[in-house]
Structure formats: structure tokens, C-alpha cells
Design a protein around this motif. Structure first.
Motif, PDB file in Angstrom:
ATOM      1  N   LEU B 140       0.840  -1.208   0.000  1.00 20.45           N
ATOM      2  CA  LEU B 140       0.000   0.000   0.000  1.00 20.45           C
ATOM      3  C   LEU B 140       0.867   1.247   0.000  1.00 20.45           C
ATOM      4  O   LEU B 140       0.590   2.213  -0.719  1.00 20.45           O
ATOM      5  N   LEU B 141       1.957   1.205   0.779  1.00 19.75           N
ATOM      6  CA  LEU B 141       2.861   2.361   0.828  1.00 19.75           C
ATOM      7  C   LEU B 141       3.493   2.609  -0.536  1.00 19.75           C
ATOM      8  O   LEU B 141       3.657   3.754  -0.961  1.00 19.75           O
ATOM      9  N   VAL B 142       3.838   1.515  -1.238  1.00 25.00           N
ATOM     10  CA  VAL B 142       4.419   1.667  -2.586  1.00 25.00           C
ATOM     11  C   VAL B 142       3.414   2.327  -3.522  1.00 25.00           C
ATOM     12  O   VAL B 142       3.755   3.234  -4.297  1.00 25.00           O
ATOM     13  N   CYS B 143       2.144   1.899  -3.424  1.00 23.99           N
ATOM     14  CA  CYS B 143       1.106   2.512  -4.263  1.00 23.99           C
ATOM     15  C   CYS B 143       0.993   3.999  -3.966  1.00 23.99           C
ATOM     16  O   CYS B 143       0.947   4.838  -4.881  1.00 23.99           O
ATOM     17  N   PHE B 144       0.943   4.344  -2.672  1.00 24.55           N
ATOM     18  CA  PHE B 144       0.855   5.755  -2.287  1.00 24.55           C
ATOM     19  C   PHE B 144       2.037   6.540  -2.830  1.00 24.55           C
ATOM     20  O   PHE B 144       1.876   7.639  -3.373  1.00 24.55           O
ATOM     21  N   THR B 145       3.241   5.966  -2.676  1.00 22.88           N
ATOM     22  CA  THR B 145       4.444   6.679  -3.113  1.00 22.88           C
ATOM     23  C   THR B 145       4.425   6.913  -4.612  1.00 22.88           C
ATOM     24  O   THR B 145       4.795   7.994  -5.093  1.00 22.88           O
ATOM     25  N   ALA B 146       3.966   5.893  -5.362  1.00 26.20           N
ATOM     26  CA  ALA B 146       3.882   6.064  -6.818  1.00 26.20           C
ATOM     27  C   ALA B 146       2.909   7.187  -7.158  1.00 26.20           C
ATOM     28  O   ALA B 146       3.180   8.021  -8.036  1.00 26.20           O
ATOM     29  N   ALA B 147       1.768   7.221  -6.427  1.00 32.30           N
ATOM     30  CA  ALA B 147       0.777   8.271  -6.709  1.00 32.30           C
ATOM     31  C   ALA B 147       1.335   9.645  -6.383  1.00 32.30           C
ATOM     32  O   ALA B 147       1.135  10.606  -7.131  1.00 32.30           O
ATOM     33  N   ILE B 148       2.076   9.737  -5.267  1.00 36.07           N
ATOM     34  CA  ILE B 148       2.643  11.038  -4.885  1.00 36.07           C
ATOM     35  C   ILE B 148       3.707  11.461  -5.892  1.00 36.07           C
ATOM     36  O   ILE B 148       3.804  12.628  -6.266  1.00 36.07           O
ATOM     37  N   ALA B 149       4.500  10.487  -6.363  1.00 39.68           N
ATOM     38  CA  ALA B 149       5.556  10.826  -7.317  1.00 39.68           C
ATOM     39  C   ALA B 149       4.978  11.312  -8.639  1.00 39.68           C
ATOM     40  O   ALA B 149       5.630  12.056  -9.369  1.00 39.68           O
ATOM     41  N   LYS B 150       3.747  10.886  -8.961  1.00 41.56           N
ATOM     42  CA  LYS B 150       3.146  11.291 -10.237  1.00 41.56           C
ATOM     43  C   LYS B 150       2.426  12.618 -10.157  1.00 41.56           C
ATOM     44  O   LYS B 150       1.866  13.075 -11.158  1.00 41.56           O
ATOM     45  N   LEU B 151       2.422  13.240  -8.972  1.00 49.29           N
ATOM     46  CA  LEU B 151       1.770  14.539  -8.854  1.00 49.29           C
ATOM     47  C   LEU B 151       2.479  15.557  -9.751  1.00 49.29           C
ATOM     48  O   LEU B 151       3.687  15.451  -9.970  1.00 49.29           O
ATOM     49  N   PRO B 152       1.747  16.523 -10.299  1.00 51.37           N
ATOM     50  CA  PRO B 152       2.405  17.516 -11.171  1.00 51.37           C
ATOM     51  C   PRO B 152       3.427  18.347 -10.409  1.00 51.37           C
ATOM     52  O   PRO B 152       3.470  18.353  -9.179  1.00 51.37           O
ATOM     53  N   ALA B 153       4.234  19.051 -11.177  1.00 50.84           N
ATOM     54  CA  ALA B 153       5.387  19.743 -10.602  1.00 50.84           C
ATOM     55  C   ALA B 153       4.989  20.884  -9.688  1.00 50.84           C
ATOM     56  O   ALA B 153       5.801  21.327  -8.872  1.00 50.84           O
ATOM     57  N   GLU B 154       3.744  21.371  -9.812  1.00 49.42           N
ATOM     58  CA  GLU B 154       3.328  22.459  -8.914  1.00 49.42           C
ATOM     59  C   GLU B 154       3.328  22.006  -7.461  1.00 49.42           C
ATOM     60  O   GLU B 154       3.371  22.824  -6.548  1.00 49.42           O
ATOM     61  N   PHE B 155       3.254  20.681  -7.257  1.00 46.36           N
ATOM     62  CA  PHE B 155       3.207  20.176  -5.894  1.00 46.36           C
ATOM     63  C   PHE B 155       4.580  20.140  -5.244  1.00 46.36           C
ATOM     64  O   PHE B 155       4.732  19.581  -4.171  1.00 46.36           O
ATOM     65  N   ASN B 156       5.588  20.705  -5.912  1.00 47.90           N
ATOM     66  CA  ASN B 156       6.901  20.747  -5.270  1.00 47.90           C
ATOM     67  C   ASN B 156       7.005  21.882  -4.273  1.00 47.90           C
ATOM     68  O   ASN B 156       8.005  22.008  -3.577  1.00 47.90           O
ATOM     69  N   ASP B 157       5.992  22.734  -4.212  1.00 46.68           N
ATOM     70  CA  ASP B 157       6.121  23.921  -3.385  1.00 46.68           C
ATOM     71  C   ASP B 157       4.738  24.395  -2.958  1.00 46.68           C
ATOM     72  O   ASP B 157       3.801  24.377  -3.762  1.00 46.68           O
ATOM     73  N   PHE B 158       4.622  24.775  -1.692  1.00 47.59           N
ATOM     74  CA  PHE B 158       3.401  25.437  -1.250  1.00 47.59           C
ATOM     75  C   PHE B 158       3.394  26.851  -1.813  1.00 47.59           C
ATOM     76  O   PHE B 158       4.432  27.515  -1.895  1.00 47.59           O
ATOM     77  N   GLY B 159       2.230  27.327  -2.184  1.00 44.94           N
ATOM     78  CA  GLY B 159       2.140  28.710  -2.638  1.00 44.94           C
ATOM     79  C   GLY B 159       2.325  29.657  -1.467  1.00 44.94           C
ATOM     80  O   GLY B 159       2.433  29.239  -0.313  1.00 44.94           O
ATOM     81  N   PRO B 160       2.367  30.944  -1.753  1.00 43.90           N
ATOM     82  CA  PRO B 160       2.450  31.901  -0.650  1.00 43.90           C
ATOM     83  C   PRO B 160       1.162  31.889   0.144  1.00 43.90           C
ATOM     84  O   PRO B 160       0.088  31.577  -0.380  1.00 43.90           O
ATOM     85  N   LEU B 161       1.270  32.185   1.429  1.00 40.95           N
ATOM     86  CA  LEU B 161       0.080  32.249   2.266  1.00 40.95           C
ATOM     87  C   LEU B 161      -0.818  33.370   1.775  1.00 40.95           C
ATOM     88  O   LEU B 161      -0.324  34.440   1.418  1.00 40.95           O
ATOM     89  N   PRO B 162      -2.123  33.137   1.709  1.00 41.46           N
ATOM     90  CA  PRO B 162      -3.009  34.205   1.280  1.00 41.46           C
ATOM     91  C   PRO B 162      -3.012  35.347   2.288  1.00 41.46           C
ATOM     92  O   PRO B 162      -2.796  35.141   3.483  1.00 41.46           O
ATOM     93  N   ALA B 163      -3.245  36.515   1.779  1.00 45.38           N
ATOM     94  CA  ALA B 163      -3.352  37.661   2.680  1.00 45.38           C
ATOM     95  C   ALA B 163      -4.550  37.446   3.602  1.00 45.38           C
ATOM     96  O   ALA B 163      -5.445  36.663   3.316  1.00 45.38           O
ATOM     97  N   SER B 164      -4.538  38.106   4.725  1.00 46.58           N
ATOM     98  CA  SER B 164      -5.603  37.899   5.699  1.00 46.58           C
ATOM     99  C   SER B 164      -6.939  38.327   5.090  1.00 46.58           C
ATOM    100  O   SER B 164      -7.017  39.203   4.234  1.00 46.58           O
TER     101      SER B 164
END
Lengths: 108, 237
Positions: B140-164
Motif C-alpha cells: 500500500l505504501l508503494v502505491c501511495f508513493t507512486a501516486a505522490i511521485a506522479k503529482l504535477p510539478a506544482e506540488f513541489n512547493d506550497f504557494g504563498p500564504l493568502p493575505a488575511s
């Protein structure tokens, strides 16, 4: 730099460990504890996605819906543990053990 | 945030390791507590302080105490422990066969290797790994890891925090724009303005669970349906 993929991987590891606990234990309370760990891993993934999609143009409610869902999961987990522990107490009173193999009348 | 996340993740993983390896359910519960505390740190690192505090209050506070209560009510031994042969004493017998050989064989050879008592005691408290469960959870962990690895490149970074967010809690007064992301005020506004129906349904669910738990766990009472009839001779246990 904190990466969403790393946090999601942590959630995946915790979920798999919880699954291992559920599969490998016989004591009913240990089963329930591992189940809580799995729910907690799901919560981590939810908060991660909530933080990731909290950009501009989503609005406050949209940005916090992941956190709201985490709170719902917590409430449901609390209800589940309450019922589960009551069932364990009932099983123990009848069987004098909290072993999951003891309650096998429905096995057929 | 990076440092807080790494620390909390390590604490969480350590607690999980304790939970799935310890035989004694009380130690395992301690591991679960540690894992929950670490997860609360992860939530804080992800800018969700309200969730982090609720995690500590609900999981580490209320649920752990409930688990401890029921652990004290019930017998913590499983069928495995009960079926153990009287002569077998776990890894102590495997590593130090002389030690459990009885008083007649008390004479020890001088240069014989002895595993320290602390090591054998630690080994005895650890549950042996179950291969099938290990294979299933690792796949199951291997399946999860494969799914996470296939996420698009935008998932390499959190965006900036939204303004209040703008908007005050109770009245459109001076304090506009104070609702930071993840703050208690912002989360509560989300609950009561965004999803009030779900909130009410969950409160109903908890009420039903409360009634169900009371009904399930109480003893048999004459005239009250649904309670268990386990006989008087067993009630003293």
C-alpha cells in the motif's frame, strides 16, 4: 523549503503503519488505536491540501474547507471510538477476553 | 516552519514505531500519544494552529484517557499469551538457554557469551513482525508513493500564504482584515457561514453515539430492552 509531496509522503507512511497495526494485532483495543492512527494520517493529508489550495481567488470558506473537513473527521473519530470501546467492554463482559478471535460467532 | 515540520514528523514516526511494535497495550498507547503530539506539530507547520490545538485537546486528551480507561477495565492478554507453554519464556530462552535451565545447571562456563538482561527484556516486549501484514501495508505504501511521485510539478512547493481575509466576527467594526489563514476566527467563520448544516448533523451524530455507547456498555437491567443479558454469575467479573 517545505514541500507538499514530503508531507503527503509522511501521511502515507503513517497510514501504512496504521494498516500494519490493524492487520497484525489481535487485541481489540490495539486495533482501534491503529485505526485512529490511520484517521490521523488522513487528517494530515487533508490539511496539506487545504494549505496548498489556499491561494488567491478561493475565498476564505474555500481555503478553510479542508481544515473544516479535518474537524469533521475528528468528530466522527471520537464518536467511533466511543462506540468501539463500548462494544469492546460488552465483548469483554461476555467472553472475558478482548481478543478479536474470541468474537467469531458470525464467521459461519 | 521547515525545522518544526522535520522535528514533528520524526516525533510522529517514532511514536508510530512504538505503537506498532510494543506488546504491552499501555506502552503502545503512549506511542499513540507521542504520534498525535507530533501530528499536532505538523499541523502547526502547515499553518493550521486551530487544528493543532484541537488535535491535542481531542486526541491526546480525551481519546487517550478513554483508551486508558478501557485498557484498565479489560484483560490485556490475547489468545497468544494464554496459549504460551509454561516452559517458554520468549527470547530469553532462545538467547540464554542456560539461564532458564533450572538450578541444576547453574554452573556457567567462563567465556560463554551472555546477552545482557536488558537486551532480552527489550526483545521480549517487542511484538514479532507479521510477514503477511508487512507485505500488505508495504505494498500500500508503494502505491501511495507512486501516486505522490506522479503529482504535477506544482506540488513541489506550497504557494504563498493568502493575505488575511477581510470581515470581522460579530460586527463590521474597525478590525477588518485580521482573519489570518488558519486562525480560530477564520475557521469558525468557515464552519458557521460555509457549512452550518454539516456542523449540526455532526452534533446529532455525536449525540447518537453517546446514547449508543451508554446502551451498549451498561449491564442488563430488567425491563430495559437492548441491554445485555449476561447472567448474574458472570456479572462479578
Amino acid at each position: 523549503m517545505l514541500e507538499p509531496k514530503v508531507v503527503l509522503f509522511l501521511a502515507a507512511v503513517l497510514f501504512s503503519a496504521g494498516l500494519y497495526g490493524v492487520l497484525s494485532r489481535r487485541h481489540l483495543i490495539m486495533l482501534l488505536m491503529s485505526l485512529e492512527l490511520m484517521l490521523n494520517a488522513v487528517n494530515i493529508a487533508l490539511v496539506t491540501f487545504s494549505r496548498y489550495w489556499a491561494g488567491e481567488g478561493v475565498g476564505m470558506i474555500g481555503a478553510h474547507s479542508g481544515q473544516f473537513f479535518t474537524l469533521m473527521v475528528m468528530a466522527v473519530a471520537a464518536a467511533e471510538v466511543g462506540i468501539g470501546l463500548a462494544i469492546i467492554v460488552a465483548v469483554y463482559r461476555r467472553k472475558h477476553t478482548a481478543d478479536s478471535d474470541a468474537a467469531s460467532e458470525l464467521k459461519g | 516552519m521547515e525545522v518544526l515540520f522535520i522535528l514533528s514528523a520524526l516525533i510522529s514516526l517514532a511514536g508510530t514505531l512504538i505503537l506498532i511494535t510494543q506488546k504491552n497495550p499501555v506502552y503502545a498507547l503512549l506511542g499513540l500519544l507521542i504520534a498525535f503530539g507530533g501530528s499536532a506539530g505538523v499541523f502547526k507547520a502547515l499553518d493550521a494552529p486551530f487544528i493543532a490545538v484541537s488535535q491535542i485537546i481531542i486526541y491526546a486528551g480525551a481519546l487517550a484517557v478513554m483508551f486508558l480507561f478501557v485498557l484498565m477495565f479489560t484483560d490485556t492478554r490475547t489468545q497468544d499469551d494464554r496459549l504460551k507453554l509454561p516452559g517458554a519464556v520468549g527470547s530469553r530462552a532462545v538467547f540464554n538457554p542456560k539461564e532458564s535451565g533450572g538450578p541444576a545447571k547453574a554452573k556457567k562456563k567462563k567465556n560463554e557469551f551472555q546477552v545482557p538482561a536488558a537486551v532480552t527484556a527489550a526483545l521480549d516486549s517487542i511484538q514479532l513482525p507479521k510477514p503477511m501484514a508487512m507485505v500488505l501495508s508495504l505494498s500500500l505504501l508503494v502505491c501511495f508513493t507512486a501516486a505522490i511521485a506522479k503529482l504535477p510539478a506544482e506540488f513541489n512547493d506550497f504557494g504563498p500564504l493568502p493575505a488575511s481575509y477581510s470581515g470581522a466576527m460579530f460586527a463590521p467594526s474597525s478590525e477588518d482584515g485580521v482573519l489570518a489563514f488558519g486562525s480560530t476566527a477564520a475557521v469558525s467563520k468557515t464552519i458557521f457561514e460555509g457549512f452550518p448544516l454539516a456542523f449540526e448533523v455532526v452534533s446529532l451524530l455525536i449525540f447518537a453515539a453517546l446514547l449508543g455507547a451508554v446502551l451498549l456498555a451498561r449491564r442488563h437491567l430488567a425491563g430495559i430492552p437492548g441491554t445485555q443479558d449476561v447472567g448474574k454469575e458472570r456479572d462479578h467479573a
